[in-house]
Every structure is written in C-alpha cells, then in structure tokens.
Design a protein around this motif. Structure first.
Motif, mmCIF file in Angstrom:
data_model
loop_
_atom_site.group_PDB
_atom_site.id
_atom_site.type_symbol
_atom_site.label_atom_id
_atom_site.label_comp_id
_atom_site.label_asym_id
_atom_site.label_seq_id
_atom_site.Cartn_x
_atom_site.Cartn_y
_atom_site.Cartn_z
ATOM 1 N N ILE A 50 0.811 -1.216 0.000
ATOM 2 C CA ILE A 50 0.000 0.000 0.000
ATOM 3 C C ILE A 50 0.850 1.275 0.000
ATOM 4 O O ILE A 50 0.365 2.353 -0.268
ATOM 5 C CB ILE A 50 -0.968 -0.027 1.206
ATOM 6 C CG1 ILE A 50 -2.193 0.778 0.908
ATOM 7 C CG2 ILE A 50 -0.299 0.388 2.489
ATOM 8 C CD1 ILE A 50 -3.381 0.381 1.728
ATOM 9 N N VAL A 51 2.126 1.132 0.285
ATOM 10 C CA VAL A 51 3.030 2.279 0.377
ATOM 11 C C VAL A 51 4.156 2.093 -0.629
ATOM 12 O O VAL A 51 4.765 1.032 -0.714
ATOM 13 C CB VAL A 51 3.623 2.391 1.805
ATOM 14 C CG1 VAL A 51 4.644 3.518 1.878
ATOM 15 C CG2 VAL A 51 2.530 2.600 2.832
ATOM 16 N N TYR A 86 1.164 4.591 19.334
ATOM 17 C CA TYR A 86 0.768 3.424 20.123
ATOM 18 C C TYR A 86 1.703 2.239 19.955
ATOM 19 O O TYR A 86 1.401 1.150 20.418
ATOM 20 C CB TYR A 86 -0.668 3.024 19.757
ATOM 21 C CG TYR A 86 -1.645 4.121 20.081
ATOM 22 C CD1 TYR A 86 -2.121 4.293 21.368
ATOM 23 C CD2 TYR A 86 -2.061 5.021 19.099
ATOM 24 C CE1 TYR A 86 -2.997 5.318 21.677
ATOM 25 C CE2 TYR A 86 -2.948 6.046 19.403
ATOM 26 C CZ TYR A 86 -3.403 6.186 20.688
ATOM 27 O OH TYR A 86 -4.269 7.199 20.985
ATOM 28 N N VAL A 87 2.815 2.447 19.292
ATOM 29 C CA VAL A 87 3.815 1.389 19.140
ATOM 30 C C VAL A 87 5.066 1.803 19.914
ATOM 31 O O VAL A 87 5.221 2.977 20.275
ATOM 32 C CB VAL A 87 4.141 1.134 17.644
ATOM 33 C CG1 VAL A 87 2.892 0.698 16.882
ATOM 34 C CG2 VAL A 87 4.769 2.349 16.988
ATOM 35 N N PRO A 88 5.958 0.869 20.190
ATOM 36 C CA PRO A 88 7.205 1.245 20.880
ATOM 37 C C PRO A 88 7.930 2.365 20.134
ATOM 38 O O PRO A 88 7.903 2.420 18.901
ATOM 39 C CB PRO A 88 8.021 -0.048 20.856
ATOM 40 C CG PRO A 88 6.999 -1.142 20.750
ATOM 41 C CD PRO A 88 5.892 -0.569 19.919
ATOM 42 N N ASP A 93 8.704 5.128 13.502
ATOM 43 C CA ASP A 93 9.001 5.572 12.143
ATOM 44 C C ASP A 93 9.150 4.405 11.166
ATOM 45 O O ASP A 93 9.556 4.601 10.021
ATOM 46 C CB ASP A 93 10.271 6.429 12.138
ATOM 47 C CG ASP A 93 10.077 7.736 12.895
ATOM 48 O OD1 ASP A 93 8.981 8.330 12.782
ATOM 49 O OD2 ASP A 93 11.005 8.159 13.610
ATOM 50 N N SER A 94 8.806 3.216 11.601
ATOM 51 C CA SER A 94 8.898 2.036 10.738
ATOM 52 C C SER A 94 7.794 2.049 9.691
ATOM 53 O O SER A 94 6.671 2.508 9.949
ATOM 54 C CB SER A 94 8.785 0.756 11.574
ATOM 55 O OG SER A 94 9.871 0.659 12.470
ATOM 56 N N LYS A 99 1.124 0.983 7.366
ATOM 57 C CA LYS A 99 0.334 -0.010 6.645
ATOM 58 C C LYS A 99 -0.784 -0.610 7.489
ATOM 59 O O LYS A 99 -1.436 -1.551 7.073
ATOM 60 C CB LYS A 99 1.257 -1.122 6.158
ATOM 61 C CG LYS A 99 2.340 -0.637 5.202
ATOM 62 C CD LYS A 99 3.261 -1.775 4.837
ATOM 63 C CE LYS A 99 4.325 -1.345 3.845
ATOM 64 N NZ LYS A 99 5.111 -2.497 3.385
ATOM 65 N N ILE A 100 -1.029 -0.053 8.671
ATOM 66 C CA ILE A 100 -2.051 -0.575 9.574
ATOM 67 C C ILE A 100 -3.365 0.177 9.352
ATOM 68 O O ILE A 100 -3.416 1.406 9.392
ATOM 69 C CB ILE A 100 -1.618 -0.466 11.050
ATOM 70 C CG1 ILE A 100 -0.299 -1.220 11.280
ATOM 71 C CG2 ILE A 100 -2.708 -0.982 11.974
ATOM 72 C CD1 ILE A 100 -0.373 -2.708 11.042
ATOM 73 N N TYR A 101 -4.408 -0.579 9.128
ATOM 74 C CA TYR A 101 -5.752 -0.048 8.918
ATOM 75 C C TYR A 101 -6.703 -0.713 9.912
ATOM 76 O O TYR A 101 -6.335 -1.681 10.592
ATOM 77 C CB TYR A 101 -6.221 -0.340 7.483
ATOM 78 C CG TYR A 101 -5.639 0.610 6.463
ATOM 79 C CD1 TYR A 101 -6.454 1.433 5.703
ATOM 80 C CD2 TYR A 101 -4.260 0.701 6.252
ATOM 81 C CE1 TYR A 101 -5.930 2.310 4.765
ATOM 82 C CE2 TYR A 101 -3.725 1.571 5.322
ATOM 83 C CZ TYR A 101 -4.564 2.370 4.583
ATOM 84 O OH TYR A 101 -4.038 3.250 3.661
#
Length: 125
Positions: A50-51, A86-88, A93-94, A99-101
């Motif tokens: 998607i990116v 909400y991630v470590p 910046d990963s 890509k999370i929906y």
C-alpha cells in the motif's frame, strides 16, 4: 475463503493482506463480508502493498479499499490514524506502522459496546 468461513472459525480480529494485486485483494475482502458473528466489531488489517512510488488510490490494494468502502455503508476500512503513538518508540518511524488499517464492522451487534480502549469515565461526557 468460503471453506474457511464454513469451518466455524473463531471471530476474525486481524488480517494481513500481502496480495500484491487489486483482483486478489478484492477476492480476499470476501472475509469482511462474512456474517458479523464471524468477525470482531473492529478488525486490524495490515496491507503490505500500500506504500511506495507505484501505489495510489487508483490501483492495487488502495483501489480495492476505496471500492469496498463505496459498496458497504456499514463496513468501512480506514487507515489507523496516529498508530505511531501506540507502538514502541523505536518502531514509530517504521514503514509497517503506515500499513495498519482498521475495518469497522458497524453492523456488528457489539460495535457500540464498551471495548476497554477508551476509559469508561470519558464515555460519560
């Protein structure tokens, strides 16, 4: 997909789409059309393709998402905005975070039930 859905699976709460193409993504979206009892009210989705420079809203997974959203008033796939918070910290910046929906199964009987993600005290406002 029909064989899987007929196997009486636990409710789906996460799907990782690594299908590369528009047509295969459209076919995989049959999962999101299933009976609400086979789905959680909100389903986290990872879209691998998607990116990048060749991906736009007019092709591939993004086009499949747009068409799905246009076709279903009570089921919508939306980018998970602010996921990087909400991630470590070392992952914020990963690329995978972009890509999370989240698929909203609005016609699910539990869609408006308290899910523990928002403090109950805030819900009374």
């Amino acid at each position: 997909i029909p064989k899987f859905l007929n196997s009486n699976p636990s409710p789906i709460g996460f799907i990782s789409f690594d299908l590369d193409q528009y047509t295969s993504t459209v076919q995989a979206f049959e999962l999101l059309k299933a009976d609400p009892q086979l789905l959680l009210p909100r389903i986290h989705c990872h879209f691998d393709d998607i990116v990048g420079f060749t991906f736009g809203h007019h092709n591939g997974e993004r086009l499949a998402i747009s068409e799905f959203n246009d076709s279903f008033k009570n089921r919508q796939i939306s980018k998970l905005f602010g996921a990087k918070f909400y991630v470590p910290k070392e992952e914020k910046d990963s690329l995978w975070v972009e890509k999370i929906y989240l698929t909203h199964i609005i016609d699910h009987a539990l869609y408006n039930a308290h899910d523990g993600l928002v403090k109950k005290a805030n819900m009374d406002l």
